[in-house]
Write a protein that holds these residues in place. Structure first.
Motif, PDB file in Angstrom:
ATOM      1  N   LEU A  63      70.592  85.501   7.006  1.00 10.02           N
ATOM      2  CA  LEU A  63      69.164  84.914   7.233  1.00 10.02           C
ATOM      3  C   LEU A  63      68.429  85.737   8.290  1.00 10.02           C
ATOM      4  O   LEU A  63      67.325  85.867   7.973  1.00 10.02           O
ATOM      5  CB  LEU A  63      69.579  83.505   7.900  1.00 10.02           C
ATOM      6  N   GLY A  64      68.975  86.337   9.200  1.00  8.84           N
ATOM      7  CA  GLY A  64      68.308  87.366  10.034  1.00  8.84           C
ATOM      8  C   GLY A  64      67.773  88.520   9.229  1.00  8.84           C
ATOM      9  O   GLY A  64      66.421  88.935   9.323  1.00  8.84           O
ATOM     10  N   GLN A  65      68.541  89.100   8.277  1.00  9.24           N
ATOM     11  CA  GLN A  65      68.174  90.379   7.591  1.00  9.24           C
ATOM     12  C   GLN A  65      67.042  89.635   6.657  1.00  9.24           C
ATOM     13  O   GLN A  65      66.000  90.392   6.506  1.00  9.24           O
ATOM     14  CB  GLN A  65      69.464  90.718   7.005  1.00  9.24           C
ATOM     15  N   LEU A  66      67.076  88.709   6.033  1.00  5.59           N
ATOM     16  CA  LEU A  66      66.143  88.124   5.006  1.00  5.59           C
ATOM     17  C   LEU A  66      64.785  87.879   5.983  1.00  5.59           C
ATOM     18  O   LEU A  66      63.779  88.172   5.205  1.00  5.59           O
ATOM     19  CB  LEU A  66      66.951  86.858   4.104  1.00  5.59           C
ATOM     20  N   ARG A  67      65.073  87.377   6.925  1.00  8.03           N
ATOM     21  CA  ARG A  67      63.807  87.164   7.582  1.00  8.03           C
ATOM     22  C   ARG A  67      63.121  88.588   7.956  1.00  8.03           C
ATOM     23  O   ARG A  67      61.921  88.337   7.755  1.00  8.03           O
ATOM     24  CB  ARG A  67      63.995  86.346   9.015  1.00  8.03           C
ATOM     25  N   ALA A  68      63.994  89.483   8.291  1.00  4.29           N
ATOM     26  CA  ALA A  68      63.236  90.604   8.612  1.00  4.29           C
ATOM     27  C   ALA A  68      62.708  91.305   7.542  1.00  4.29           C
ATOM     28  O   ALA A  68      61.501  92.130   7.745  1.00  4.29           O
ATOM     29  CB  ALA A  68      64.163  91.475   9.459  1.00  4.29           C
ATOM     30  N   GLN A  69      63.122  90.954   6.270  1.00  5.71           N
ATOM     31  CA  GLN A  69      62.593  91.675   5.112  1.00  5.71           C
ATOM     32  C   GLN A  69      61.299  90.927   4.643  1.00  5.71           C
ATOM     33  O   GLN A  69      60.763  91.407   3.647  1.00  5.71           O
ATOM     34  CB  GLN A  69      63.762  91.682   3.944  1.00  5.71           C
ATOM     35  N   GLY A  70      60.957  89.866   5.292  1.00  4.14           N
ATOM     36  CA  GLY A  70      59.758  89.240   4.998  1.00  4.14           C
ATOM     37  C   GLY A  70      59.794  88.280   4.407  1.00  4.14           C
ATOM     38  O   GLY A  70      58.773  87.495   3.682  1.00  4.14           O
ATOM     39  N   TYR A  71      60.951  87.712   4.055  1.00  5.34           N
ATOM     40  CA  TYR A  71      61.091  86.328   3.129  1.00  5.34           C
ATOM     41  C   TYR A  71      60.902  85.134   4.036  1.00  5.34           C
ATOM     42  O   TYR A  71      61.044  85.143   5.175  1.00  5.34           O
ATOM     43  CB  TYR A  71      62.405  86.256   2.698  1.00  5.34           C
ATOM     44  N   THR A  72      60.370  84.014   3.376  1.00  5.81           N
ATOM     45  CA  THR A  72      60.330  82.869   4.106  1.00  5.81           C
ATOM     46  C   THR A  72      61.199  81.981   3.874  1.00  5.81           C
ATOM     47  O   THR A  72      61.763  81.863   2.647  1.00  5.81           O
ATOM     48  CB  THR A  72      58.688  81.929   3.461  1.00  5.81           C
ATOM     49  N   ILE A  73      61.666  81.445   5.117  1.00  8.10           N
ATOM     50  CA  ILE A  73      63.131  80.444   4.804  1.00  8.10           C
ATOM     51  C   ILE A  73      62.809  79.083   5.042  1.00  8.10           C
ATOM     52  O   ILE A  73      62.042  78.904   6.135  1.00  8.10           O
ATOM     53  CB  ILE A  73      64.005  81.011   6.031  1.00  8.10           C
ATOM     54  N   ALA A  74      63.497  78.411   4.106  1.00  9.14           N
ATOM     55  CA  ALA A  74      63.406  76.966   4.488  1.00  9.14           C
ATOM     56  C   ALA A  74      64.575  76.272   4.299  1.00  9.14           C
ATOM     57  O   ALA A  74      65.424  76.721   3.744  1.00  9.14           O
ATOM     58  CB  ALA A  74      62.546  76.152   3.131  1.00  9.14           C
ATOM     59  N   LEU A  75      64.931  75.153   5.292  1.00 10.86           N
ATOM     60  CA  LEU A  75      66.201  74.511   5.212  1.00 10.86           C
ATOM     61  C   LEU A  75      65.957  73.359   4.617  1.00 10.86           C
ATOM     62  O   LEU A  75      65.029  72.375   5.064  1.00 10.86           O
ATOM     63  CB  LEU A  75      66.497  74.322   6.611  1.00 10.86           C
ATOM     64  N   ASP A  76      66.832  73.063   3.567  1.00 10.46           N
ATOM     65  CA  ASP A  76      66.787  71.618   2.809  1.00 10.46           C
ATOM     66  C   ASP A  76      67.500  70.558   3.303  1.00 10.46           C
ATOM     67  O   ASP A  76      68.467  71.120   3.911  1.00 10.46           O
ATOM     68  CB  ASP A  76      67.483  72.183   1.463  1.00 10.46           C
ATOM     69  N   ASP A  77      67.034  69.465   3.289  1.00 11.56           N
ATOM     70  CA  ASP A  77      67.613  68.348   3.693  1.00 11.56           C
ATOM     71  C   ASP A  77      68.283  68.382   5.014  1.00 11.56           C
ATOM     72  O   ASP A  77      69.403  67.911   5.141  1.00 11.56           O
ATOM     73  CB  ASP A  77      68.858  67.898   2.616  1.00 11.56           C
ATOM     74  N   PHE A  78      67.480  68.949   5.921  1.00 10.24           N
ATOM     75  CA  PHE A  78      67.864  68.974   7.390  1.00 10.24           C
ATOM     76  C   PHE A  78      68.045  67.785   8.040  1.00 10.24           C
ATOM     77  O   PHE A  78      67.532  66.969   8.181  1.00 10.24           O
ATOM     78  CB  PHE A  78      66.847  69.913   7.805  1.00 10.24           C
ATOM     79  N   ASN A 113      62.408  61.073  15.657  1.00  2.00           N
ATOM     80  CA  ASN A 113      63.270  61.820  16.606  1.00  2.00           C
ATOM     81  C   ASN A 113      63.388  63.460  15.975  1.00  2.00           C
ATOM     82  O   ASN A 113      63.107  64.285  16.748  1.00  2.00           O
ATOM     83  CB  ASN A 113      64.822  61.450  16.584  1.00  2.00           C
ATOM     84  N   HIS A 114      63.502  63.495  14.801  1.00  2.00           N
ATOM     85  CA  HIS A 114      63.636  64.824  14.225  1.00  2.00           C
ATOM     86  C   HIS A 114      62.205  65.556  14.367  1.00  2.00           C
ATOM     87  O   HIS A 114      62.146  66.835  15.086  1.00  2.00           O
ATOM     88  CB  HIS A 114      64.096  64.998  12.756  1.00  2.00           C
ATOM     89  N   VAL A 115      61.344  64.838  14.113  1.00  2.00           N
ATOM     90  CA  VAL A 115      59.665  65.409  14.225  1.00  2.00           C
ATOM     91  C   VAL A 115      59.557  65.946  15.733  1.00  2.00           C
ATOM     92  O   VAL A 115      59.017  67.033  15.702  1.00  2.00           O
ATOM     93  CB  VAL A 115      58.729  64.577  13.582  1.00  2.00           C
ATOM     94  N   ASN A 116      59.897  65.095  16.720  1.00  2.00           N
ATOM     95  CA  ASN A 116      59.893  65.312  17.908  1.00  2.00           C
ATOM     96  C   ASN A 116      60.495  66.551  18.432  1.00  2.00           C
ATOM     97  O   ASN A 116      59.981  67.180  19.306  1.00  2.00           O
ATOM     98  CB  ASN A 116      59.941  64.038  18.886  1.00  2.00           C
ATOM     99  N   ARG A 117      61.527  66.687  17.982  1.00  2.00           N
ATOM    100  CA  ARG A 117      62.379  67.798  18.283  1.00  2.00           C
ATOM    101  C   ARG A 117      62.122  69.230  17.637  1.00  2.00           C
ATOM    102  O   ARG A 117      62.071  70.175  18.368  1.00  2.00           O
ATOM    103  CB  ARG A 117      63.947  67.442  17.983  1.00  2.00           C
ATOM    104  N   LEU A 118      61.726  69.085  16.410  1.00  2.00           N
ATOM    105  CA  LEU A 118      61.324  70.249  15.677  1.00  2.00           C
ATOM    106  C   LEU A 118      59.642  70.791  15.748  1.00  2.00           C
ATOM    107  O   LEU A 118      59.605  72.007  15.650  1.00  2.00           O
ATOM    108  CB  LEU A 118      61.897  69.994  14.171  1.00  2.00           C
ATOM    109  N   LYS A 119      58.856  69.864  15.665  1.00  2.00           N
ATOM    110  CA  LYS A 119      57.619  70.181  15.919  1.00  2.00           C
ATOM    111  C   LYS A 119      57.035  71.399  16.952  1.00  2.00           C
ATOM    112  O   LYS A 119      56.557  72.172  16.795  1.00  2.00           O
ATOM    113  CB  LYS A 119      56.909  69.155  16.179  1.00  2.00           C
ATOM    114  N   PRO A 120      57.576  71.206  17.956  1.00  2.00           N
ATOM    115  CA  PRO A 120      57.394  72.233  19.331  1.00  2.00           C
ATOM    116  C   PRO A 120      58.146  73.499  18.847  1.00  2.00           C
ATOM    117  O   PRO A 120      57.653  74.692  19.482  1.00  2.00           O
ATOM    118  CB  PRO A 120      58.102  71.587  20.386  1.00  2.00           C
ATOM    119  N   LEU A 121      58.891  73.736  17.813  1.00  2.00           N
ATOM    120  CA  LEU A 121      59.567  74.899  17.594  1.00  2.00           C
ATOM    121  C   LEU A 121      58.420  75.736  16.696  1.00  2.00           C
ATOM    122  O   LEU A 121      58.518  76.911  16.288  1.00  2.00           O
ATOM    123  CB  LEU A 121      60.917  75.003  16.650  1.00  2.00           C
TER     124      LEU A 121
END
Length: 407
Positions: free
Chosen positions: A104-119, A149-157
């Motif tokens: 994931l780190g390598q793909l992000r460094a290469q410029g790909y957008t990463i989405a996490l499904d059904d998180f 709860n998820h929105v409150n935890r994730l939004k600040p990121l």
């Protein structure tokens, strides 16, 4: 060939103004608009290949982004596709370990957008957050309190939050109020099946290529020889290099040039995807005929031109039957790849020395002796008896090349 076969489905993803932000691309193998996924690797590989080679990314999503599900195995293979349009959607049920996080780190460094499904937030999924650009939350799987709860935890990121499986207007408005930026679901739009023709490669060729590409001693000549044994595979390679992932300004004049420009790592990634997908092929006889013609064009081309390597002539011969493999007019197929004007004019109009050589070869195949341009051949030092020699040598060469494959 049936050009109305289901290739995939796309479902739009909207922003808060209800404008299309992207499309999620989904596996579909029947006209029933529902997934029937048994093998995740196979399903995701098929979607990728059908998007970027059977069709084109422009045909599927225009200038929008394309969300495509990635299994763990696919994450470990760097995709040879557009960094600007492909969104890598990490499936929720994959094993999260150091190897996957490094990928994931390598793909992000290469410029790909990463989405996490059904998180859902837990000790394993938490490790992926630093690599994520977009997080998808299933509004049906989470209660209102869990969603907040998820929105409150994730939004600040600083990640984009996508609400998926929205099925009512009230749910849409509630998610907007919570701070979601992207929205997807049946209430907004159902997946739309995209139709087209399925072009098949030889599984034996793919397996042999995969083995060769994973041999550290492999050389481009060996890879070129194997790919050239499958005209559909050769065409798809040329179409791949014409995709938005690569911005080469030069036109392509041979398979060897395409492989060199892509590099063996990118070719390996592409072949790995093909190995995960379902593959079958056209009759062996058509492949044999095409390879004999390609080799005949190469040897005759070297003789009439004096060049040491007849790569351009071989490619002309190889592509000259691609319409029979893909059941589509040659001019339309050639318009989808960045081959040089020399190759295109040779194939479509028998122009240039490459075109004259192709015309001679085709006339020889039909025993159309009276119309062969003997004067041109004689002027270039090629005697009549040489054609028979070149043709026989081509048959022997093709027989030897195909002995390594099990049909």
């Amino acid at each position: 060939m049936d050009k109305n076969q289901p290739l995939l489905a796309r479902q739009p993803i909207f922003n808060a103004n209800m404008e299309v932000y992207a499309y999620e691309l989904l596996c579909r193998d029947s006209h029933e608009n529902r997934a029937n996924v048994i093998d995740g690797d196979q399903a995701s590989s098929q979607v990728l290949l059908r998007t970027f080679t059977d069709l084109s990314i422009g045909e599927v999503v225009g200038e929008h982004k394309a969300f495509i599900n990635f299994t763990r195995n696919l994450l470990l293979t760097s995709p040879p596709f557009s960094r600007t349009q492909l969104v890598i959607e990490v499936l929720e049920d994959q094993l999260v370990d150091n190897k996957m996080l490094a990928a994931l780190g390598q793909l992000r460094a290469q410029g790909y957008t990463i989405a996490l499904d059904d998180f859902t937030l837990n000790s394993c999924s938490f490790k992926m957050l630093e690599y994520a650009d977009i997080i998808k939350l299933d509004v049906l799987a989470l209660s209102n309190q869990e969603l907040e709860n998820h929105v409150n935890r994730l939004k600040p990121l600083g990640v984009k939050l996508l609400a998926e499986k929205i099925e009512t207007y009230d749910m849409l408005e509630r998610c907007k109020a919570m701070g979601f930026e992207l929205f997807q679901g049946y209430f907004l739009s159902r997946p739309q099946i995209m139709l087209g023709a399925k072009y098949a490669e030889s599984r034996q060729t793919i397996i042999q290529l995969l083995a060769q590409l994973n041999d550290p001693r492999s050389e481009i000549d060996q890879i070129e020889q194997i790919i050239s044994q499958d005209p559909v595979l050769s065409y798809k390679l040329l179409k791949l290099i014409n995709s938005a992932a690569f911005h080469f300004v030069c036109s392509i004049e041979s398979l060897r040039q395409a492989i060199t420009l892509l590099g063996l790592i990118q070719v390996r990634s592409w072949i790995t995807l093909l190995s995960m997908a379902s593959i079958d092929g056209k009759p062996r006889e058509l492949s044999v005929t095409t390879m004999v013609r390609a080799r005949f064009c190469q040897t005759l081309g070297e003789a009439v031109s004096g060049v040491r390597r007849g790569d351009t002539y071989f490619t002309v011969g190889l592509l000259s039957t691609i319409d029979a493999f893909m059941d589509e007019p040659l001019d339309i197929l050639l318009s989808k790849i960045s081959i040089s004007d020399v190759l295109s004019n040779a194939l479509l109009h028998h122009q240039g020395l490459e075109g004259k050589v192709l015309k001679v070869v085709k006339q020889y195949e039909k025993a159309d002796w009276d119309n062969i341009d003997w004067d041109m051949l004689e002027a270039r030092g090629v005697e009549e008896s040489a054609l028979s020699h070149f043709y026989t040598e081509s048959l022997v060469w093709v027989t030897g090349a195909l002995e390594t494959l099990v049909f």
